[in-house]
Scaffold this motif. Structure first.
Motif, PDB file in Angstrom:
ATOM      1  N   LYS A 359       0.816  -1.039   0.003  1.00  0.00           N
ATOM      2  CA  LYS A 359       0.058  -0.138   0.140  1.00  0.00           C
ATOM      3  C   LYS A 359       0.664   1.159   0.117  1.00  0.00           C
ATOM      4  O   LYS A 359       0.523   2.218  -0.568  1.00  0.00           O
ATOM      5  N   PHE A 360       2.230   1.391   0.676  1.00  0.00           N
ATOM      6  CA  PHE A 360       2.974   2.410   0.650  1.00  0.00           C
ATOM      7  C   PHE A 360       4.218   2.274   0.050  1.00  0.00           C
ATOM      8  O   PHE A 360       5.052   3.324  -0.035  1.00  0.00           O
ATOM      9  N   GLY A 361       4.574   1.122  -0.700  1.00  0.00           N
ATOM     10  CA  GLY A 361       6.010   1.064  -1.307  1.00  0.00           C
ATOM     11  C   GLY A 361       5.707   0.223  -2.394  1.00  0.00           C
ATOM     12  O   GLY A 361       4.461  -0.260  -2.784  1.00  0.00           O
ATOM     13  N   THR A 362       6.627   0.225  -3.245  1.00  0.00           N
ATOM     14  CA  THR A 362       6.708  -0.478  -4.617  1.00  0.00           C
ATOM     15  C   THR A 362       7.528  -1.498  -4.576  1.00  0.00           C
ATOM     16  O   THR A 362       7.622  -2.395  -5.536  1.00  0.00           O
ATOM     17  N   ASP A 363       8.555  -1.435  -3.566  1.00  0.00           N
ATOM     18  CA  ASP A 363       9.526  -2.885  -3.687  1.00  0.00           C
ATOM     19  C   ASP A 363       9.412  -3.362  -2.308  1.00  0.00           C
ATOM     20  O   ASP A 363       9.887  -2.900  -1.277  1.00  0.00           O
ATOM     21  N   VAL A 364       8.710  -4.516  -2.339  1.00  0.00           N
ATOM     22  CA  VAL A 364       8.354  -5.324  -1.245  1.00  0.00           C
ATOM     23  C   VAL A 364       9.293  -6.611  -1.376  1.00  0.00           C
ATOM     24  O   VAL A 364       9.244  -7.247  -2.322  1.00  0.00           O
ATOM     25  N   THR A 365       9.978  -7.027  -0.257  1.00  0.00           N
ATOM     26  CA  THR A 365      10.758  -8.257   0.094  1.00  0.00           C
ATOM     27  C   THR A 365      10.214  -8.938   1.175  1.00  0.00           C
ATOM     28  O   THR A 365      10.168  -8.450   2.326  1.00  0.00           O
ATOM     29  N   ARG A 400      -4.197   5.193  12.504  1.00  0.00           N
ATOM     30  CA  ARG A 400      -3.686   5.416  11.382  1.00  0.00           C
ATOM     31  C   ARG A 400      -2.849   6.725  11.339  1.00  0.00           C
ATOM     32  O   ARG A 400      -3.060   7.506  12.049  1.00  0.00           O
ATOM     33  N   VAL A 401      -1.612   6.325  10.587  1.00  0.00           N
ATOM     34  CA  VAL A 401      -0.772   7.636  10.550  1.00  0.00           C
ATOM     35  C   VAL A 401      -0.966   8.797   9.981  1.00  0.00           C
ATOM     36  O   VAL A 401      -0.724   9.942  10.473  1.00  0.00           O
ATOM     37  N   GLU A 402      -1.748   8.593   8.877  1.00  0.00           N
ATOM     38  CA  GLU A 402      -2.015   9.494   7.940  1.00  0.00           C
ATOM     39  C   GLU A 402      -2.925  10.587   8.842  1.00  0.00           C
ATOM     40  O   GLU A 402      -4.070  10.004   9.205  1.00  0.00           O
ATOM     41  N   SER A 403      -2.768  11.868   8.758  1.00  0.00           N
ATOM     42  CA  SER A 403      -3.661  12.691   9.230  1.00  0.00           C
ATOM     43  C   SER A 403      -4.850  12.882   8.425  1.00  0.00           C
ATOM     44  O   SER A 403      -5.991  13.425   9.016  1.00  0.00           O
ATOM     45  N   SER A 404      -4.877  12.455   7.172  1.00  0.00           N
ATOM     46  CA  SER A 404      -6.313  12.867   6.409  1.00  0.00           C
ATOM     47  C   SER A 404      -7.438  11.714   6.663  1.00  0.00           C
ATOM     48  O   SER A 404      -8.430  12.094   6.139  1.00  0.00           O
ATOM     49  N   ARG A 405      -7.009  10.786   7.466  1.00  0.00           N
ATOM     50  CA  ARG A 405      -7.927   9.739   7.758  1.00  0.00           C
ATOM     51  C   ARG A 405      -8.696   9.267   6.543  1.00  0.00           C
ATOM     52  O   ARG A 405      -9.966   8.706   6.490  1.00  0.00           O
ATOM     53  N   ASN A 406      -7.808   9.077   5.196  1.00  0.00           N
ATOM     54  CA  ASN A 406      -8.452   8.756   3.980  1.00  0.00           C
ATOM     55  C   ASN A 406      -8.365   7.190   3.915  1.00  0.00           C
ATOM     56  O   ASN A 406      -7.047   6.673   4.205  1.00  0.00           O
ATOM     57  N   ARG A 407      -9.541   6.435   4.014  1.00  0.00           N
ATOM     58  CA  ARG A 407      -9.391   5.125   4.133  1.00  0.00           C
ATOM     59  C   ARG A 407      -8.849   4.431   2.775  1.00  0.00           C
ATOM     60  O   ARG A 407      -8.468   3.202   3.002  1.00  0.00           O
ATOM     61  N   SER A 408      -8.913   5.246   1.839  1.00  0.00           N
ATOM     62  CA  SER A 408      -8.345   4.638   0.514  1.00  0.00           C
ATOM     63  C   SER A 408      -6.891   4.617   0.492  1.00  0.00           C
ATOM     64  O   SER A 408      -6.204   3.647  -0.102  1.00  0.00           O
ATOM     65  N   THR A 409      -6.251   5.275   1.395  1.00  0.00           N
ATOM     66  CA  THR A 409      -4.605   5.079   1.605  1.00  0.00           C
ATOM     67  C   THR A 409      -4.310   4.840   3.018  1.00  0.00           C
ATOM     68  O   THR A 409      -3.532   4.087   3.161  1.00  0.00           O
ATOM     69  N   GLY A 410      -5.143   5.181   3.907  1.00  0.00           N
ATOM     70  CA  GLY A 410      -4.773   4.833   5.538  1.00  0.00           C
ATOM     71  C   GLY A 410      -5.380   3.674   5.862  1.00  0.00           C
ATOM     72  O   GLY A 410      -5.028   3.090   7.035  1.00  0.00           O
ATOM     73  N   GLY A 411      -6.284   3.052   5.143  1.00  0.00           N
ATOM     74  CA  GLY A 411      -7.020   1.754   5.794  1.00  0.00           C
ATOM     75  C   GLY A 411      -7.833   2.012   6.867  1.00  0.00           C
ATOM     76  O   GLY A 411      -8.273   3.176   7.301  1.00  0.00           O
ATOM     77  N   THR A 412      -8.356   0.943   7.444  1.00  0.00           N
ATOM     78  CA  THR A 412      -9.265   0.951   8.515  1.00  0.00           C
ATOM     79  C   THR A 412      -8.364   1.013   9.971  1.00  0.00           C
ATOM     80  O   THR A 412      -9.029   1.431  10.745  1.00  0.00           O
ATOM     81  N   GLY A 413      -7.188   0.732   9.907  1.00  0.00           N
ATOM     82  CA  GLY A 413      -6.319   1.026  11.145  1.00  0.00           C
ATOM     83  C   GLY A 413      -6.351  -0.213  11.684  1.00  0.00           C
ATOM     84  O   GLY A 413      -6.012  -0.537  12.983  1.00  0.00           O
TER      85      GLY A 413
END
Length: 452
Positions: A359-365, A400-413
């Motif tokens: 959700k937050f990165g493009t390179d996952v290992t 959720r870390v994001e202050s926008s509280r946007n569930r599309s990026t911050g999720g449900t927590g």
């Protein structure tokens, strides 16, 4: 002007040196204190008895020895000069002996005890004149007393104070008593601390599944009361968690119907733009309800039994599943051996961690390592990371870390919170770390070592 050091003990948290020398466990500390206390008490008792016996022996010696010496001198005075030498061995005792002729050596007695000893002997010698009284270095506090006999010859009395005789078996008896007392103290402390150890073990086993073993309500009154209180506490907590799950399940069930009706009504709307917005909101509500129930169930308990699984096959299948849906996840490292774990719970934890990384990165290992006998599985991404003061907070529900509280990026927590609770339920440890090169590392350390 320098400020004096505060008397408050070590504000840095470092224990004093004497405290660091103590054993770590309460059991060992109490045993050590009791044994050392008994040993000190025995030594003090022995010293007091020895001192008292020394004083009594000195009094007896002061009462009798001067008379014995005076009697022996009188006998030597009445014997013919030629026969005196033959009587010296017969008159000798352990604390005095006689030498014919010569002079007394040494200086005047220095200590009070030696002076009293000398005065008592000199007084008992009368009417024989005492020429000199001297104190010699050996034996300690030994006296040489030169006495003039009736015929003018001299006799030197070598007198000394004799200490209290102590039999060898007395010390062995004291050592044996100390050993017996130490064993008794060890047994007593063990009886006292064993219930504490059992209570601590039961508390450690009381995880999110609330399936800790019930303590036996027996033993001394205080122990039985503590066991009953702990068992009752477990039952109350389990009841509260069960009610919580039932409430969330009821809310979820009741919300499903209005959400479905609202979705049907949304499909009948003419405005395509508003319809899509309403549908997104309904999907978010539905996801929130499902994840809330899932989180509650992880708190309620993990009914999945531990199994012996092929960890490498599980990791490879998960990476393949993500590749099938077009999401790239790399696998780095191998477990190298089967492990004992809960496969469904482990899969759910790693899926939540990987989904959060994607959700937050493009390179996952997905990195697999073995450290100190534990299997460590890490999910690494190249995202923005998490502020250091929020690394622990994000493991709490609905945070959720994001202050926008946007569930599309911050999720449900709830994704990380569910992973954290599942990890605790299966005896693992989940921690988050910011990477030096950027991004986040979610590290899962399995408590069980790989099964050989």
């Amino acid at each position: 002007m320098s400020t004096p050091a505060s008397p408050v003990a070590n504000s840095s948290g470092t224990a004093p040196r004497w405290r660091r020398l103590l054993p770590g466990s309460l059991y060992a500390r109490v045993t050590l204190i009791i044994v050392v206390g008994l040993a000190i008490a025995q030594l003090l008792t022995f010293a007091a008895i020895r001192y008292e016996r020394n004083m009594a022996l000195r009094e007896l010696m002061m009462i009798g020895i001067e008379r014995d010496i005076a009697s022996s001198v009188a006998i030597l005075d009445r014997l013919p000069a030629a026969e005196r030498a033959g009587w010296l061995d017969k008159l000798e005792r352990r604390n005095y002996r006689f030498v014919l002729g010569g002079t007394a050596q040494g200086d005047a007695p220095a200590s009070e005890a030696s002076r009293q000893f000398a005065v008592a002997i000199v007084d008992a010698m009368r009417p024989f004149p005492v020429v000199k009284v001297g104190e010699v270095a050996w034996p300690p506090e030994g006296l040489q007393i030169e006495v003039r006999l009736g015929d003018g010859s001299s006799v030197v009395v070598h007198a000394m104070r004799v200490g209290m005789p102590v039999s060898g078996w007395v010390m062995w008896l004291l050592v044996g008593q100390l050993l017996v007392l130490a064993v008794c103290a060890w047994v007593a402390v063990r009886l006292v601390t064993r219930p504490l150890a059992q209570l601590s073990a039961a508390a450690d086993q009381l995880g999110p599944d609330l399936k800790s073993r019930t303590l036996a309500e027996e033993g001394p009154t205080e122990v039985a009361h503590a066991a009953r209180a702990f068992n009752a506490m477990q039952q109350r907590i389990a009841g509260y968690m069960s009610e919580r799950v039932e409430i969330l399940a009821a809310i979820s069930h009741d919300l499903q119907t209005p959400i479905t009706r609202m979705r049907l009504r949304t499909d009948l709307m003419d405005d395509t733009h508003d319809r899509e917005k309403f549908r997104q909101d309904l999907d978010a509500m539905n996801a929130l309800v499902r994840e809330g129930v899932t989180y509650a169930r992880t708190l309620h308990g993990a009914t999945e039994p531990p199994l012996r699984i092929d960890a490498d096959a599980l990791f490879e299948s998960m990476v393949a599943d993500y590749e099938d849906v077009g999401q790239q996840v790399r696998l780095d490292g191998r477990a190298g051996a089967p492990i004992v774990s809960r496969p469904n719970a482990l899969r759910r934890i790693l899926m939540n961690l990987i989904d959060n990384a994607l959700k937050f990165g493009t390179d996952v290992t997905l990195r697999v390592q073995t450290r100190d006998g534990r299997l460590v599985v890490s999910v690494l991404d190249n995202g923005p990371g998490i502020p250091p003061d929020e690394l622990d907070a994000v493991l709490k529900p609905f945070y959720r870390v994001e202050s926008s509280r946007n569930r599309s990026t911050g999720g449900t927590g709830l994704g990380l919170a569910i992973a954290h609770q599942l990890a605790m339920a299966m005896g693992a440890e989940l921690t988050l770390h910011n990477r030096a090169e950027g991004g986040l590392e979610a590290r899962l350390a399995l408590a069980a070592a790989p099964a050989r």
